[in-house]
Design a protein around this motif. Sequence first.
Motif, short mmCIF file in Angstrom:
data_model
loop_
_atom_site.label_atom_id
_atom_site.label_comp_id
_atom_site.label_asym_id
_atom_site.label_seq_id
_atom_site.Cartn_x
_atom_site.Cartn_y
_atom_site.Cartn_z
N GLY A 22 0.81 -1.21 0.00
CA GLY A 22 0.00 0.00 0.00
C GLY A 22 0.84 1.26 0.00
O GLY A 22 0.85 2.00 -0.97
N THR A 23 1.54 1.50 1.09
CA THR A 23 2.39 2.70 1.19
C THR A 23 3.75 2.29 1.74
O THR A 23 3.91 1.21 2.32
CB THR A 23 1.77 3.73 2.16
N TRP A 24 4.72 3.17 1.59
CA TRP A 24 6.06 2.90 2.14
C TRP A 24 5.98 2.76 3.65
O TRP A 24 6.63 1.90 4.24
CB TRP A 24 7.04 4.01 1.75
N GLN A 25 5.18 3.58 4.29
CA GLN A 25 5.05 3.55 5.75
C GLN A 25 4.43 2.24 6.23
O GLN A 25 4.63 1.83 7.36
CB GLN A 25 4.23 4.74 6.26
N ASN A 26 3.67 1.60 5.37
CA ASN A 26 3.00 0.36 5.71
C ASN A 26 3.80 -0.87 5.27
O ASN A 26 3.33 -1.98 5.37
CB ASN A 26 1.60 0.34 5.06
N CYS A 27 5.00 -0.67 4.78
CA CYS A 27 5.84 -1.76 4.31
C CYS A 27 6.46 -2.45 5.53
O CYS A 27 7.28 -1.86 6.23
CB CYS A 27 6.91 -1.20 3.38
N THR A 28 6.04 -3.69 5.80
CA THR A 28 6.49 -4.42 6.98
C THR A 28 7.18 -5.71 6.58
O THR A 28 7.16 -6.10 5.41
CB THR A 28 5.29 -4.77 7.88
N GLU A 29 7.75 -6.38 7.57
CA GLU A 29 8.44 -7.64 7.29
C GLU A 29 7.51 -8.70 6.71
O GLU A 29 7.94 -9.54 5.93
CB GLU A 29 9.16 -8.15 8.53
N SER A 30 6.23 -8.67 7.07
CA SER A 30 5.31 -9.69 6.53
C SER A 30 4.85 -9.34 5.12
O SER A 30 4.86 -10.21 4.24
CB SER A 30 4.11 -9.89 7.45
N ASN A 31 4.47 -8.09 4.87
CA ASN A 31 3.96 -7.81 3.52
C ASN A 31 5.07 -7.64 2.49
O ASN A 31 4.82 -7.78 1.30
CB ASN A 31 2.93 -6.68 3.50
N GLN A 55 15.52 1.90 -2.66
CA GLN A 55 15.64 3.33 -3.01
C GLN A 55 14.73 4.20 -2.13
O GLN A 55 14.93 5.40 -2.04
CB GLN A 55 15.29 3.55 -4.48
N HIS A 56 13.76 3.58 -1.49
CA HIS A 56 12.79 4.31 -0.66
C HIS A 56 12.94 3.99 0.82
O HIS A 56 12.03 4.23 1.60
CB HIS A 56 11.36 3.97 -1.13
N GLN A 57 14.10 3.45 1.20
CA GLN A 57 14.29 2.96 2.57
C GLN A 57 14.08 4.03 3.62
O GLN A 57 13.62 3.73 4.72
CB GLN A 57 15.66 2.31 2.74
N SER A 58 14.34 5.28 3.30
CA SER A 58 14.15 6.35 4.29
C SER A 58 12.67 6.54 4.66
O SER A 58 12.36 7.09 5.71
CB SER A 58 14.74 7.67 3.79
N GLN A 59 11.77 6.05 3.81
CA GLN A 59 10.34 6.18 4.07
C GLN A 59 9.76 4.95 4.78
O GLN A 59 8.60 4.94 5.17
CB GLN A 59 9.59 6.40 2.75
N ILE A 60 10.58 3.91 4.95
CA ILE A 60 10.13 2.67 5.58
C ILE A 60 10.58 2.68 7.02
O ILE A 60 11.78 2.72 7.30
CB ILE A 60 10.67 1.45 4.81
N SER A 61 9.61 2.66 7.94
CA SER A 61 9.92 2.90 9.35
C SER A 61 10.84 1.84 9.96
O SER A 61 11.70 2.16 10.75
CB SER A 61 8.64 3.03 10.16
N ASP A 62 10.67 0.58 9.61
CA ASP A 62 11.48 -0.47 10.21
C ASP A 62 12.40 -1.07 9.16
O ASP A 62 12.47 -2.29 8.99
CB ASP A 62 10.55 -1.53 10.83
N TRP A 63 13.13 -0.21 8.45
CA TRP A 63 13.91 -0.63 7.30
C TRP A 63 14.89 -1.76 7.61
O TRP A 63 15.04 -2.68 6.83
CB TRP A 63 14.65 0.54 6.67
N GLN A 64 15.57 -1.71 8.75
CA GLN A 64 16.56 -2.75 9.06
C GLN A 64 15.92 -4.14 9.06
O GLN A 64 16.48 -5.08 8.51
CB GLN A 64 17.23 -2.47 10.42
N VAL A 65 14.76 -4.26 9.68
CA VAL A 65 14.06 -5.55 9.74
C VAL A 65 13.53 -5.93 8.35
O VAL A 65 13.71 -7.06 7.90
CB VAL A 65 12.91 -5.50 10.77
N VAL A 66 12.90 -4.98 7.68
CA VAL A 66 12.35 -5.24 6.35
C VAL A 66 13.47 -5.66 5.39
O VAL A 66 13.33 -6.61 4.63
CB VAL A 66 11.60 -3.99 5.81
N SER A 67 14.60 -4.98 5.47
CA SER A 67 15.74 -5.29 4.62
C SER A 67 16.26 -6.70 4.87
O SER A 67 16.50 -7.46 3.93
CB SER A 67 16.85 -4.26 4.87
N LYS A 68 16.42 -7.07 6.12
CA LYS A 68 16.94 -8.41 6.45
C LYS A 68 15.96 -9.49 5.99
O LYS A 68 16.37 -10.48 5.38
CB LYS A 68 17.20 -8.53 7.95
N VAL A 69 14.68 -9.29 6.29
CA VAL A 69 13.67 -10.28 5.90
C VAL A 69 13.64 -10.45 4.38
O VAL A 69 13.59 -11.56 3.86
CB VAL A 69 12.28 -9.86 6.44
#
Length: 88
Positions: A22-31, A55-69
């Motif tokens: 949906g949105t960058w802010q809503n980008c989580t480890e599950s979705n 490229q949008h990692q600054s807009q993703i609140s939990d980027w470290q977790v999302v990136s690893k997953v």
Amino acid sequence: MSSPNDLSIQKNMENIFNTTCGTWQNCTESNIQLFLKQCLEHNIDPQYCMSWVEQHQSQISDWQVVSKVSLDWVNQHTSTGSPLSFTE
């Protein structure tokens, strides 16, 4: 210069992202895993999709977790994942 096919791939990937995250802010480890899975099902390289998301990692609140997953997912589901594989 992008070819028409590149634009089509980009558009498909954006549509998948809008459906799964949906949105960058809503980008989580599950979705993010659902996003990558659907990209793969639509024959879009998940690594390409991840670099677009990155490229949008600054807009993703939990980027470290999302990136690893997402990196773990790509390594498990593609043959071109990290050259280091501990599962073989």
